[in-house]
Design a protein around this motif. Sequence first.
Motif, PDB file in Angstrom:
ATOM      1  N   VAL A 162       0.872  -1.175   0.000  1.00  0.00           N
ATOM      2  CA  VAL A 162       0.000   0.000   0.000  1.00  0.00           C
ATOM      3  C   VAL A 162       0.907   1.222   0.000  1.00  0.00           C
ATOM      4  N   GLU A 163       0.866   1.974  -1.069  1.00  0.00           N
ATOM      5  CA  GLU A 163       1.745   3.120  -1.206  1.00  0.00           C
ATOM      6  C   GLU A 163       1.071   4.391  -0.705  1.00  0.00           C
ATOM      7  N   GLN A 164       1.913   5.355  -0.352  1.00  0.00           N
ATOM      8  CA  GLN A 164       1.396   6.655   0.077  1.00  0.00           C
ATOM      9  C   GLN A 164       0.517   7.234  -1.028  1.00  0.00           C
ATOM     10  N   GLY A 165      -0.694   7.635  -0.692  1.00  0.00           N
ATOM     11  CA  GLY A 165      -1.600   8.208  -1.676  1.00  0.00           C
ATOM     12  C   GLY A 165      -2.565   7.216  -2.290  1.00  0.00           C
ATOM     13  N   ASP A 166      -2.380   5.921  -2.012  1.00  0.00           N
ATOM     14  CA  ASP A 166      -3.326   4.934  -2.533  1.00  0.00           C
ATOM     15  C   ASP A 166      -4.709   5.148  -1.927  1.00  0.00           C
ATOM     16  N   ILE A 167      -5.741   5.084  -2.768  1.00  0.00           N
ATOM     17  CA  ILE A 167      -7.111   5.165  -2.287  1.00  0.00           C
ATOM     18  C   ILE A 167      -7.722   3.764  -2.333  1.00  0.00           C
ATOM     19  N   GLY A 168      -8.959   3.651  -1.848  1.00  0.00           N
ATOM     20  CA  GLY A 168      -9.596   2.340  -1.773  1.00  0.00           C
ATOM     21  C   GLY A 168      -9.644   1.627  -3.106  1.00  0.00           C
ATOM     22  N   GLU A 169      -9.884   2.362  -4.165  1.00  0.00           N
ATOM     23  CA  GLU A 169      -9.941   1.757  -5.491  1.00  0.00           C
ATOM     24  C   GLU A 169      -8.600   1.126  -5.859  1.00  0.00           C
ATOM     25  N   GLN A 171     -16.900  -2.841  -3.257  1.00  0.00           N
ATOM     26  CA  GLN A 171     -18.278  -2.696  -2.806  1.00  0.00           C
ATOM     27  C   GLN A 171     -18.340  -2.503  -1.297  1.00  0.00           C
ATOM     28  N   LEU A 172     -17.499  -3.245  -0.559  1.00  0.00           N
ATOM     29  CA  LEU A 172     -17.472  -3.106   0.907  1.00  0.00           C
ATOM     30  C   LEU A 172     -16.939  -1.736   1.319  1.00  0.00           C
ATOM     31  N   LEU A 173     -15.970  -1.241   0.575  1.00  0.00           N
ATOM     32  CA  LEU A 173     -15.416   0.078   0.888  1.00  0.00           C
ATOM     33  C   LEU A 173     -16.436   1.180   0.631  1.00  0.00           C
ATOM     34  N   LEU A 174     -17.269   0.997  -0.381  1.00  0.00           N
ATOM     35  CA  LEU A 174     -18.325   1.971  -0.639  1.00  0.00           C
ATOM     36  C   LEU A 174     -19.364   1.966   0.472  1.00  0.00           C
ATOM     37  N   GLU A 175     -19.594   0.781   1.042  1.00  0.00           N
ATOM     38  CA  GLU A 175     -20.582   0.670   2.115  1.00  0.00           C
ATOM     39  C   GLU A 175     -20.058   1.216   3.443  1.00  0.00           C
ATOM     40  N   ASP A 176     -18.735   1.178   3.637  1.00  0.00           N
ATOM     41  CA  ASP A 176     -18.140   1.681   4.883  1.00  0.00           C
ATOM     42  C   ASP A 176     -16.990   2.610   4.529  1.00  0.00           C
ATOM     43  N   THR A 177     -17.288   3.894   4.422  1.00  0.00           N
ATOM     44  CA  THR A 177     -16.281   4.869   3.992  1.00  0.00           C
ATOM     45  C   THR A 177     -15.292   5.223   5.093  1.00  0.00           C
ATOM     46  N   SER A 178     -15.464   4.670   6.292  1.00  0.00           N
ATOM     47  CA  SER A 178     -14.526   4.953   7.385  1.00  0.00           C
ATOM     48  C   SER A 178     -13.253   4.108   7.283  1.00  0.00           C
ATOM     49  N   VAL A 179     -13.252   3.092   6.415  1.00  0.00           N
ATOM     50  CA  VAL A 179     -12.094   2.203   6.287  1.00  0.00           C
ATOM     51  C   VAL A 179     -10.936   2.960   5.634  1.00  0.00           C
ATOM     52  N   THR A 180      -9.774   2.911   6.268  1.00  0.00           N
ATOM     53  CA  THR A 180      -8.563   3.522   5.711  1.00  0.00           C
ATOM     54  C   THR A 180      -7.424   2.517   5.766  1.00  0.00           C
ATOM     55  N   PHE A 181      -6.402   2.760   4.961  1.00  0.00           N
ATOM     56  CA  PHE A 181      -5.246   1.873   4.902  1.00  0.00           C
ATOM     57  C   PHE A 181      -3.970   2.673   5.128  1.00  0.00           C
ATOM     58  N   GLN A 182      -3.064   2.109   5.938  1.00  0.00           N
ATOM     59  CA  GLN A 182      -1.783   2.744   6.185  1.00  0.00           C
ATOM     60  C   GLN A 182      -0.762   2.231   5.173  1.00  0.00           C
ATOM     61  N   PRO A 183       0.063   3.134   4.626  1.00  0.00           N
ATOM     62  CA  PRO A 183       1.091   2.691   3.681  1.00  0.00           C
ATOM     63  C   PRO A 183       1.999   1.637   4.316  1.00  0.00           C
ATOM     64  N   GLY A 184       2.439   0.694   3.523  1.00  0.00           N
ATOM     65  CA  GLY A 184       3.331  -0.348   4.016  1.00  0.00           C
ATOM     66  C   GLY A 184       3.215  -1.605   3.184  1.00  0.00           C
ATOM     67  N   SER A 213      -2.006  -4.492  12.103  1.00  0.00           N
ATOM     68  CA  SER A 213      -0.585  -4.129  12.068  1.00  0.00           C
ATOM     69  C   SER A 213       0.328  -5.344  12.171  1.00  0.00           C
ATOM     70  N   ASP A 214      -0.184  -6.447  12.724  1.00  0.00           N
ATOM     71  CA  ASP A 214       0.632  -7.657  12.820  1.00  0.00           C
ATOM     72  C   ASP A 214       0.968  -8.222  11.446  1.00  0.00           C
ATOM     73  N   ASN A 215       0.192  -7.862  10.439  1.00  0.00           N
ATOM     74  CA  ASN A 215       0.440  -8.356   9.087  1.00  0.00           C
ATOM     75  C   ASN A 215       1.385  -7.464   8.300  1.00  0.00           C
ATOM     76  N   ARG A 216       1.770  -6.352   8.895  1.00  0.00           N
ATOM     77  CA  ARG A 216       2.665  -5.443   8.191  1.00  0.00           C
ATOM     78  C   ARG A 216       4.097  -5.947   8.291  1.00  0.00           C
ATOM     79  N   LEU A 217       4.770  -6.001   7.165  1.00  0.00           N
ATOM     80  CA  LEU A 217       6.143  -6.500   7.103  1.00  0.00           C
ATOM     81  C   LEU A 217       7.104  -5.334   7.282  1.00  0.00           C
ATOM     82  N   LEU A 218       7.869  -5.375   8.377  1.00  0.00           N
ATOM     83  CA  LEU A 218       8.863  -4.353   8.671  1.00  0.00           C
ATOM     84  C   LEU A 218      10.132  -5.020   9.192  1.00  0.00           C
TER      85      LEU A 218
END
Length: 395
Positions: free
Chosen positions: A93-100, A120-133, A153-158
């Motif tokens: 997920v890159e900086q600036g990526d939107i739900g689409e 479709q799920l993102l359209l139904e719940d517009t509160s969902v956001t994603f952190q770059p990573g 966050s446990d699924n984020r690879l760092l």
Amino acid sequence: MSDDEFEALLRGSSQPDDEPDQPEQRSRRDRRESGRSAGALILIIVLVVIAGIAGSGWWAWGQYGDRVLAYLGEEEIPDYAGEGSSDEVLIVVEQGDIGEDVARKLADQGVTASFESVYQLLLEDTSVTFQPGTYRLRSEMSGSAAIDALQDSDNRLLYRITIPEGRSVTQAIETIAENSDIPLADLEAAIADPSVYGVTPPAENTYLQPLEGYLFPATYEVEPGTSASALIQEMVDEMLTRLDDRGVPAEQRHEVLTKAALVQREAKEPEDFFKVAAVIDNRLEDGMALQFDSTVTYWENTYGTVWTTDEGRANADNPYNTYYYTGLPVGPIGLPGDIALDAVLEPAEGDWKYFVTVNLQSGETKFSNTLAEHDGAVALLREWCDNIDNAVYCE
């Protein structure tokens, strides 16, 4: 257009319904179904345009419109069930990526069955956001499971890389290479030119690593794919920020870091840092050689010992040798941390000119004003090392 031709266009297929359902055909069918909505919508637009061109064209919508709308109402969005297979997929997920953008990446990389199952799920719940990573997901996940996984966050690879205080630049980049996907060769090339990072050490400091002392020792969270130069820049920026926050002018950075690196290597307990800094200032003020063993072992790359040899202390080829040369060494001998920086800028008040650690296990250190007192403290160290139980610390 015949009814059969219209049905084929609507369904995006000319295959007979009773043709065997082979795996290859199912794959093609899934792709067709994921585009059914778009195809049908295009058809609607075409019909409306025809109607707009010619008033009599409304016959097209009159004849086929109800069937298009009914087909859209019946459409099922392709979706997998459950948490997915055991196959790991890395989603960036890159900086600036939107739900689409995220929904498309998930579908394109086989995490989800279709773009629509997530979007479709993102359209139904517009509160969902994603952190770059970079995130570890699985193939064939349901749309909702994929969204949940990207928000965990446990699924984020760092890569979490810890550089301890007092390590040299060479040791630091070796640690980075061992604990990340950045090749050591890239790191060696990245530290070759300090001017790239806004560092201009004195011209005479051309020995060993010119960026020595300028990387702040700390724990860094490094994204997969980070370049060597980007990480080095981050570490340099962190050190320069620490100096700026303490009001150190740019022209004094090298001297402060050189002193702080000495303190970092010589002091054992936090309170001793400020006393060692005082010893440095007192000896420099009196024109005395610092005589720090750490400046000998740095050049020799013999870490892990408190002892130096007569030959090492007399080595004029070692520009860091504070037994042979008076004043500060030509540059830092390691990476100092916050306490060492603070100690140099606000040393303890005292007339000490000598110190020695008399218990290498506990770090107990004796500070002395006179050589006679110091010789007595050195005798305590030798007595402690003569104890066979302490031999491992005195090698």
